[in-house]
Design an enzyme around this catalytic site. Structure first.
Site, short mmCIF file in Angstrom:
data_model
loop_
_atom_site.label_atom_id
_atom_site.label_comp_id
_atom_site.label_asym_id
_atom_site.label_seq_id
_atom_site.Cartn_x
_atom_site.Cartn_y
_atom_site.Cartn_z
N HIS A 78 68.20 -36.66 55.83
CA HIS A 78 67.30 -37.77 55.48
C HIS A 78 66.05 -37.29 54.74
O HIS A 78 65.36 -38.10 54.11
CB HIS A 78 66.96 -38.63 56.71
CG HIS A 78 65.99 -38.05 57.70
ND1 HIS A 78 66.39 -37.50 58.88
CD2 HIS A 78 64.65 -37.96 57.68
CE1 HIS A 78 65.33 -37.09 59.56
NE2 HIS A 78 64.26 -37.35 58.85
N ASP A 109 73.22 -35.75 59.66
CA ASP A 109 71.83 -35.62 59.21
C ASP A 109 71.41 -34.18 58.92
O ASP A 109 70.31 -33.76 59.28
CB ASP A 109 70.89 -36.28 60.24
CG ASP A 109 69.53 -36.64 59.61
OD1 ASP A 109 69.34 -36.36 58.42
OD2 ASP A 109 68.69 -37.19 60.34
N SER A 188 60.62 -33.43 60.38
CA SER A 188 62.06 -33.50 60.16
C SER A 188 62.56 -32.32 59.37
O SER A 188 62.01 -31.99 58.33
CB SER A 188 62.40 -34.77 59.40
OG SER A 188 62.35 -35.86 60.26
#
Lengths: 496, 492
Positions: A78, A109, A188
Site C-alpha cells: 500500500h 500487502d 507502514s
C-alpha cells in the site's frame, strides 16, 4: 501483477535462505540497522471509476522500507500502490533516489523495490529475518511515521498472534501479530525488530483503539519472497471450498459421521476451483495434509488451533495438498493441485489498474468489480445479488465481466433513457454479453441493424438507439462532456 | 397494476389526541357524523404466532342514507374491537365490519346486530355528492373533545390517482388544500360539499397542508360492489406498462409522432389481460375508446387528464368487458378483456386482517414471504432486508415457477435439535424431504414424511441442506408448546 512484469525483473532474487549469509554479520549495532531503514515517497495516481476516461486524482504519501539484500528494499504494497514515481531516501542523506517496484503483492500487502542506481546503498547492512515473536516479548518498530522528519523508534509488546484480515485488499486474511506500540501513517513498510532481527513489517493499525499496531510476521514475508523467487508473483492459492461446522447430530447422522468423529462439512465447492469435480457439497473433510480437521474446521499447528486454510496459506500455485474426506460413509483420499482463483478478486480492491469502460451514444458501460461497486454504491438488489453470487454461482463462466450501464450522459438522444443507471446489461442486439470487450464489439460492429437494442437486467423495456445516430451522438456528447476517448478495454491479457 | 407514476408518500394523519388547543370556532352543527374508536393488533413478523401490543385510534365516520357508516379501510384494518361513539361521548355501541377494501382504503361499518342504534339514527345521514371540480370549496369535519364540530374549509387542488393505504394500489383521489389543526378523532375524516358527502380524507400532509381525499366515484363503486352482500373488490387488468416518451423507443415500436401508447412490459399470468391475448411487447393504444397518451394519460370527460388505470380500477366492476386497441408488430389489433380481480401474488403486498402462516419444526421457523415482513426491517428496508428475499419481491416472475407462495426459513430458535444452525436465517426453501415446497401447506405435508429417519430441508444458501432428527424435533416441539407457544403451525 502482469503489468509490473513489463518493467522487467532482471534482478536475480535471492532465496530467503541466502539472505542469512549476510557478509556483514558484525553490523548488528543500532546505527547500522537505522541506516538500512529508508524513507519511501510515492507519487500516486488514483483512478476515478465514475469518470473512467479521466486521469484520476494525483496525490502521494510516504512510508518506510528496509534493505533485505543487494538493491532489495521491502515495504508494504500500500506504500507504493498506484504509484507513478517512487523515491527512496537514506537516513543520513537528503538525496532522493529514484526507485521502481519490482514485485507487488496486494493480497499480502508486501512489495519489493529496487533503486535505479544502487551505488549509494552499497555497504549498507541487510536486515535478517527472525521467527514469529513469542507472546509478551518485546519488539521495536522503526520507521518514518508522521510527526517529524527523522527516524522514529517505538517499543511494544507482542499482545496477540492471530489470523486477521489485511485491510489493503479488503478480502485477504493471513497471520498477523498485534503489538501494543502505535503504528502511525508513515510507519507502514518499516521493520519490526527483535534481537536485531526482523520479525515483521509494520502495516496497519486500528482506528477505534489506541496503541494497537499490526505487523506482517515472517511466515507471510518468507512466503512472498519465495513466491517471487522465480521472477513472478503468483499470488496466494485457495482450496476453493466453503465449510459448515458439523455440530448438529442429525446432520452428522445424515452425512454418516461416526459419533465423536472428526471432520467439517463441505457446504460448497467453488466452480473451476482446485476441488471442483473432486469434492462435492455434503462431503466431510477429515484431514488436510494429515492434519485432522475438527468439526468447526480447525486444525492444530504447534499447539494452536488454526483454520484449516492455514495449510494452504503456506503453499504455492502448483503445490499439492492431501485431502481425506467422507462421502456417504466412504472414506476417500485425494491429492489436489492448488491454484490461484482470479475470479474471486472481483471482491478485492484493485490498484494500479486503469478502469475499463465503453462509451456509446451517451451510455457508459463498465465491468463490475469492487472498485466500481464502491464508487457507485449500487443499490439495486439485482446488481448486489449478481455481484455477491458471481463466484458462488459461477456467473463468470457465462459472463467473465458483469457489464454495468453506469452512466447516461445528458443529450437529446438520451433524455428519456431513465431508470437504467446501475443496471446489468444482459443483451445487446439479442446477443448475451460475455465481457466488456464483447460489449464493445457488439455495440461498434460494422454492420448494425437499424436499431441497436440493449436489454438490461430487471428493466421492463430495452434501450433503443438508431444506428444512424451513433456517430454524430458520440461526437457531440464526447465533445460536450469532455470525454476524450470512447473506450479502454484493458491490456490484452486476461484480468488478474 | 403498476401505474406509471412515482409512489406518493404522504404522512398518515396520526395526530396526538388532545394535542394542540383548537382555535375558537363558532360551533357548527354536524350532520351524519359519529366517532369511531378502534383497537387494532398486528402480528409480530419475527414471531408470527404472537400479536403485537394493541393500538387505539380514533376517527370519524359518515352515516350514509342506509344507516351504515363509511370510513377508511385503514381505520378498520387489523381491528380487534370497533365502537361508535356520539360526539358528546354519551353513547357508545359496538360495531362490526360489513366490508373493507384495503386497496381503495374504504370500509363500511354498522352497529352490531341487536345493539341499540337509536341515537345514531337521530344524527342524520349524508348522501353522496360529486364529482367535484378543481377549485371547488369543500368542508373537512373534525370533532373536538367537548363534542363540538370543527369545520375546515378547503379547496380541491388536483385530481389524481393515489395510493393512500395498501401500497401499489392507485385510486382516484382529490388533493385538497386546507389548513387543519389537530383535534381528537382525527384519524380519518369525512369531507362534504353542499351538505353531502364528497369523500373520505385518508391522509394529511401538515407541511404542505394537502389532504388526500378518496373520491366519490370510488365510494360509489365500493358501495355498488357490496350491494349484493358480497365484496368482490376492485378489478384489475393485470399488466405492467412503460411510458413511450423516448423517441428512439417509439421509432423502434413503430409508433407515429401523433400516437400515444403504453408499452406492455409484463402480463400477469391468469389475469384478464392474459386471457384477452395481450402480450408483453404490445403497445396499448386505447381503452374503451379512450386514447392513451405516451405518458399513460387519457382525457376523462369529468376530470380531464387522468392516468389510464382509472378506466380499469375506478370505472368498472369485476366481470365488465374492456375494449383494448393495441399495436402488435406494427399492426393495430382489437382485443376484449374481461375485468377480474388481480391474480394471487407470489408475495402478498399486504397482510391486513390476515394471520401470517408459519410452521415450526424443532426450532426452525418457516414463513411465507410477504411485503410487510421485509418492511419490518425499518425505514431503509429496501437496502437492509435480506438480499435474496428483496430480489424475490422485486422479480417475482423469477421465483413463480412451481410455487404458490415463497416459503423461507425465517429464523432458528436455539433448541437441542438446531445445534449448529444458530446463524441460519432468511433463506428460501426449495424442498423438504424430497418434495418441492410450493407453499406452507406443502411444507407441512412434506414434514410428516421423513426419509431414512431424518428430515432434510433444502435451502438456497449455505449450508444448502438442513437435517433434523424427527424424534428430537418432536420432543422440542412439545417443549415449545409447553413453554407458551400457542401452536406449531398456522396454515393458510
Amino acid at each position: 501483477m502482469n503489468k509490473l512484469l513489463l518493467f522487467g525483473s532482471s534482478v536475480a532474487l535471492l532465496h530467503p535462505l541466502a539472505l542469512a549469509q549476510n557478509p556483514e554479520e558484525t553490523g548488528n549495532r543500532n546505527a547500522d540497522i537505522y541506516k538500512s531503514v529508508v524513507r519511501i515517497e510515492s507519487a500516486t495516481q488514483v483512478a476515478d471509476y465514475r469518470t473512467p476516461w479521466n486521469s484520476g486524482r494525483f496525490g502521494g504519501g510516504t512510508g518506510s522500507g528496509f534493505m533485505i539484500g543487494p538493491n532489495q528494499f521491502l515495504t508494504n504494497a500500500h506504500v507504493v500502490s498506484n504509484a507513478n514515481r517512487v523515491l527512496i531516501t537514506r537516513r543520513d542523506s537528503a538525496k532522493k533516489h529514484a526507485a521502481r517496484v519490482v514485485h507487488i503483492a496486494h493480497d499480502c500487502d508486501l512489495a519489493l523495490l529496487e533503486v535505479e542506481d544502487d551505488a549509494p546503498f552499497e555497504g549498507l547492512h541487510y536486515l535478517n529475518f527472525g521467527d514469529v515473536p513469542a507472546l509478551e516479548s518485546q519488539v521495536r518498530v522503526i520507521g518514518y511515521p508522521v510527526g517529524g522528519d527523522r527516524i522514529s523508534v517505538t517499543r511494544g509488546v507482542v499482545s496477540r498472534i492471530d489470523f486477521r484480515p489485511y485491510a489493503h485488499s479488503r478480502v485477504d486474511s493471513h497471520l498477523v501479530v498485534q503489538i501494543d506500540a502505535a503504528i502511525n501513517p508513515g510507519n507502514s513498510g518499516g521493520p519490526v525488530l527483535q534481537d536485531s532481527k526482523v520479525v515483521g513489517v509494520a502495516f496497519q493499525g486500528l482506528r477505534q483503539a489506541d496503541n494497537t499496531g499490526y505487523m506482517i510476521p515472517t511466515p507471510v514475508i518468507q512466503r512472498f519472497l519465495r513466491d517471487i523467487g522465480d521472477g513472478r508473483y503468483d499470488k496466494y492459492v485457495d482450496l476453493g471450498i466453503t465449510e459448515f461446522a458439523l455440530f448438529n447430530p442429525a446432520m452428522r447422522k445424515a452425512l454418516q459421521v461416526p459419533e465423536n468423529g472428526l471432520g467439517v462439512m463441505v457446504a460448497s465447492v467453488l466452480p473451476t476451483g482446485p476441488c471442483d469435480g473432486v469434492m462435492e457439497p455434503g462431503d466431510v473433510l477429515l484431514s488436510i495434509d494429515n492434519n485432522p480437521v475438527d468439526n468447526a474446521g480447525n486444525i492444530e499447528v504447534e499447539g494452536e488451533k488454526v483454520v484449516l486454510h492455514e495449510v494452504v496459506e503456506r503453499k504455492f500455485a502448483g503445490d499439492e495438498v492431501k485431502l481425506e474426506f467422507l462421502r456417504r460413509g466412504e472414506k476417500k483420499d485425494v491429492t489436489v493441485t492448488l491454484k490461484a482463483f482470479p475470479h474471486s478478486r472481483i471482491y478485492a480492491v484493485r490498484y494500479g489498474d486503469r478502469p475499463r469502460f465503453v462509451f456509446f451514444a451517451g451510455l457508459v458501460f463498465q465491468p463490475l468489480d469492487f472498485n466500481l461497486y464502491s464508487a457507485y454504491g449500487f443499490d439495486s438488489p439485482r446488481v448486489r445479488k449478481i455481484f455477491q453470487n458471481y463466484v458462488r454461482d459461477a456467473i463468470f463462466k457465462e459472463r467473465e465481466d458483469v457489464v454495468v450501464l453506469t452512466r447516461v450522459e445528458s443529450d437529446r438522444l438520451t433524455s428519456f433513457i431513465t431508470g437504467f443507471n446501475g443496471t446489468v446489461v444482459d443483451e445487446i442486439n439479442g446477443t448475451r454479453v460475455k465481457d466488456l470487450r464483447h460489449a464493445h464489439e457488439l455495440l461498434y460492429a460494422a454492420d448494425q441493424p437499424e436499431f441497436i437494442t440493449i436489454k438490461c437486467n430487471g428493466v421492463a423495456r430495452p434501450i433503443v438507439i438508431p444506428s444512424t445516430e451513433v456517430e454524430s451522438a458520440n461526437k457531440r456528447i464526447m465533445q460536450q462532456n469532455g470525454i476524450f476517448r470512447s473506450h479502454y478495454l484493458g491490456d490484452s491479457q486476461p484480468p488478474s | 397494476m403498476f401505474p406509471p407514476r412515482p409512489l406518493f408518500f404522504c404522512l398518515s394523519l396520526l395526530l396526538v389526541v388532545g394535542g394542540l388547543p383548537a382555535p375558537a370556532h363558532a360551533a357548527v352543527k354536524a350532520k351524519g357524523l359519529l366517532r369511531i374508536n378502534t383497537t387494532t393488533q398486528t402480528y409480530n413478523v419475527a414471531q408470527p404466532w404472537e400479536l403485537n401490543q394493541p393500538q387505539r385510534r380514533r376517527g370519524l365516520g359518515a352515516i350514509l342514507e342506509d344507516g351504515n357508516i363509511l370510513t377508511t379501510g385503514e381505520m378498520a384494518a387489523n381491528s380487534t374491537y370497533i365502537e361508535f361513539e356520539s360526539a358528546d361521548g354519551a353513547h357508545t355501541v359496538p360495531a362490526e365490519v360489513i366490508a373493507i377494501d384495503y386497496e381503495a382504503n374504504l370500509a363500511l361499518l354498522a352497529p352490531e346486530k341487536g345493539a341499540n342504534r337509536e341515537w345514531i339514527d337521530k344524527l342524520g345521514t349524508l348522501g353522496i355528492n360529486g364529482p367535484a371540480k378543481i377549485d371547488d370549496k369543500v368542508n373537512i369535519w373534525q370533532l373536538e373533545d367537548n363534542g363540538d364540530a370543527i369545520r375546515t374549509e378547503g379547496t380541491v387542488r388536483s385530481v389524481d390517482l393515489l395510493s393512500t393505504f395498501a401500497s401499489g394500489h392507485y385510486f382516484l383521489c382529490y388533493e385538497v388544500k386546507a389548513s387543519m389543526q389537530s383535534a381528537s378523532s382525527s384519524y380519518t375524516l369525512p369531507v362534504t360539499r353542499d351538505g353531502r358527502l364528497l369523500g373520505i380524507l385518508a391522509s394529511y400532509n401538515s407541511k404542505d397542508q394537502i389532504s388526500d381525499v378518496v373520491a366519490p366515484d370510488i365510494l360509489k363503486r365500493f358501495l355498488e360492489d357490496i350491494r349484493d352482500g358480497r365484496h368482490e373488490g376492485f378489478p384489475s387488468l393485470g399488466i405492467a406498462t412503460v411510458l413511450t416518451e423516448d423517441p428512439q423507443f417509439r421509432k423502434w415500436l413503430g409508433l407515429g409522432d401523433e400516437q400515444g401508447g403504453l408499452y406492455v412490459s409484463r402480463v400477469l399470468p391468469e389475469s384478464g389481460a392474459d386471457e384477452s391475448g395481450l402480450k408483453k411487447g404490445d403497445v396499448l393504444l386505447t381503452v374503451n375508446g379512450h386514447a392513451i397518451d405516451r405518458r399513460g394519460y387519457y382525457e376523462d370527460p369529468t376530470y380531464g387528464r387522468l392516468v389510464w388505470s382509472h378506466l380499469v380500477r375506478g370505472s368498472g366492476q369485476v366481470g365488465d368487458k374492456l375494449a383494448l386497441l393495441i399495436m402488435r408488430d406494427g399492426k393495430e389489433q382489437q382485443l376484449e378483456a374481461v375485468l377480474q380481480r388481480p391474480p394471487d401474488h407470489l408475495i402478498p403486498s399486504h397482510m391486513y386482517d390476515k394471520a401470517p402462516p408459519y410452521l415450526i419444526k424443532g426450532g426452525l421457523v418457516f414463513q411465507e414471504l410477504n411485503r410487510p415482513y421485509l418492511e419490518a426491517f425499518g425505514k431503509e428496508w429496501r437496502s437492509r432486508a435480506p438480499l435474496d428475499l428483496l430480489d424475490a419481491l422485486n422479480n417475482p416472475e423469477d421465483y413463480e415457477e412451481g410455487r404458490k407462495r415463497l416459503v423461507f426459513l425465517s429464523r432458528v430458535i436455539r433448541t437441542p435439535a438446531t445445534i449448529g444452525y444458530d446463524q441460519v436465517n432468511n433463506l428460501i426453501v426449495t424442498e423438504a424431504n424430497g418434495q418441492k415446497v410450493t407453499d406452507m401447506k406443502s411444507l407441512a405435508a412434506a414434514l410428516t414424511n421423513p426419509k431414512n429417519g431424518l428430515h432434510s430441508i433444502r435451502i438456497d444458501d449455505i449450508p444448502y441442506v438442513i437435517y433434523l432428527d424427527p424424534e428430537a424435533s418432536d420432543l422440542v416441539d412439545k417443549a415449545l408448546l409447553k413453554r407458551g407457544l400457542p401452536a406449531l403451525q398456522r396454515l393458510p
